[in-house]
Design a protein around this motif. Sequence first.
Motif, PDB file in Angstrom:
ATOM      1  N   PHE A  60       0.833  -1.205   0.000  1.00 22.65           N
ATOM      2  CA  PHE A  60       0.000   0.000   0.000  1.00 22.65           C
ATOM      3  C   PHE A  60       0.870   1.258   0.000  1.00 22.65           C
ATOM      4  N   ASN A  61       1.917   1.249   0.818  1.00 23.94           N
ATOM      5  CA  ASN A  61       2.774   2.428   0.966  1.00 23.94           C
ATOM      6  C   ASN A  61       3.744   2.610  -0.194  1.00 23.94           C
ATOM      7  N   LEU A  81      -3.935  -4.377  -6.335  1.00 22.72           N
ATOM      8  CA  LEU A  81      -5.121  -4.030  -7.117  1.00 22.72           C
ATOM      9  C   LEU A  81      -5.819  -2.792  -6.571  1.00 22.72           C
ATOM     10  N   SER A  82      -5.810  -2.621  -5.265  1.00 18.86           N
ATOM     11  CA  SER A  82      -6.437  -1.425  -4.699  1.00 18.86           C
ATOM     12  C   SER A  82      -5.658  -0.170  -5.083  1.00 18.86           C
ATOM     13  N   VAL A  83      -4.347  -0.276  -5.153  1.00 22.37           N
ATOM     14  CA  VAL A  83      -3.536   0.869  -5.588  1.00 22.37           C
ATOM     15  C   VAL A  83      -3.774   1.131  -7.077  1.00 22.37           C
ATOM     16  N   ILE A  84      -3.866   0.064  -7.873  1.00 21.39           N
ATOM     17  CA  ILE A  84      -4.146   0.214  -9.300  1.00 21.39           C
ATOM     18  C   ILE A  84      -5.502   0.883  -9.490  1.00 21.39           C
ATOM     19  N   GLU A  85      -6.497   0.420  -8.744  1.00 21.70           N
ATOM     20  CA  GLU A  85      -7.834   1.006  -8.853  1.00 21.70           C
ATOM     21  C   GLU A  85      -7.821   2.484  -8.485  1.00 21.70           C
ATOM     22  N   ALA A  86      -7.116   2.825  -7.424  1.00 21.91           N
ATOM     23  CA  ALA A  86      -7.036   4.233  -7.019  1.00 21.91           C
ATOM     24  C   ALA A  86      -6.392   5.077  -8.115  1.00 21.91           C
ATOM     25  N   ARG A  87      -5.364   4.553  -8.751  1.00 27.75           N
ATOM     26  CA  ARG A  87      -4.724   5.292  -9.842  1.00 27.75           C
ATOM     27  C   ARG A  87      -5.628   5.409 -11.058  1.00 27.75           C
ATOM     28  N   MET A  88      -6.393   4.342 -11.350  1.00 29.97           N
ATOM     29  CA  MET A  88      -7.284   4.376 -12.504  1.00 29.97           C
ATOM     30  C   MET A  88      -8.389   5.415 -12.317  1.00 29.97           C
ATOM     31  N   ARG A  89      -8.771   5.691 -11.079  1.00 32.68           N
ATOM     32  CA  ARG A  89      -9.827   6.666 -10.791  1.00 32.68           C
ATOM     33  C   ARG A  89      -9.324   8.107 -10.876  1.00 32.68           C
TER      34      ARG A  89
END
Length: 148
Positions: A60-61, A81-89
Amino acid sequence: MLPLFMQALAWISRVCGFETVDSFPPGHPHARTHWNGAYFDIASDLKPEEIERSICERIFNTPTIFVRIANPTPAMQRALLSVIEARMRRPGANPNDLVAMLVNAYRSPHTPDVIPGLRAAIVACDGDARGVMDFLGAMPAAFNVIEA
């Protein structure tokens, strides 16, 4: 006598957490998961759940550290995947580098599938980051991954 003493000293060192580990203990469901000990300072006295939680926090970090993990667990993949999703948004943010790390992890047949169809999508688009992002973008909210 010296080998017995060295074994006892090694056991004490592990139990006290003076050593670092680079994989889960033998017999663990994710025993094939390995990480580079130089990037993850994981004490040997931690339980497997604590080890995984610690690695996920580090992903995460610093998501690029994911590349230092072989056969990542589903929880480790969900962290990325959560970091990827945050970047995609975010407008203008490009997660291609993170998607490429995920694709690289799936080159091993021992990497467990975290999302149904992800491995097939990677194969179908020949590992192209854009194709994988299209697959992930078509998934329902949060890539259909529910944290327990």
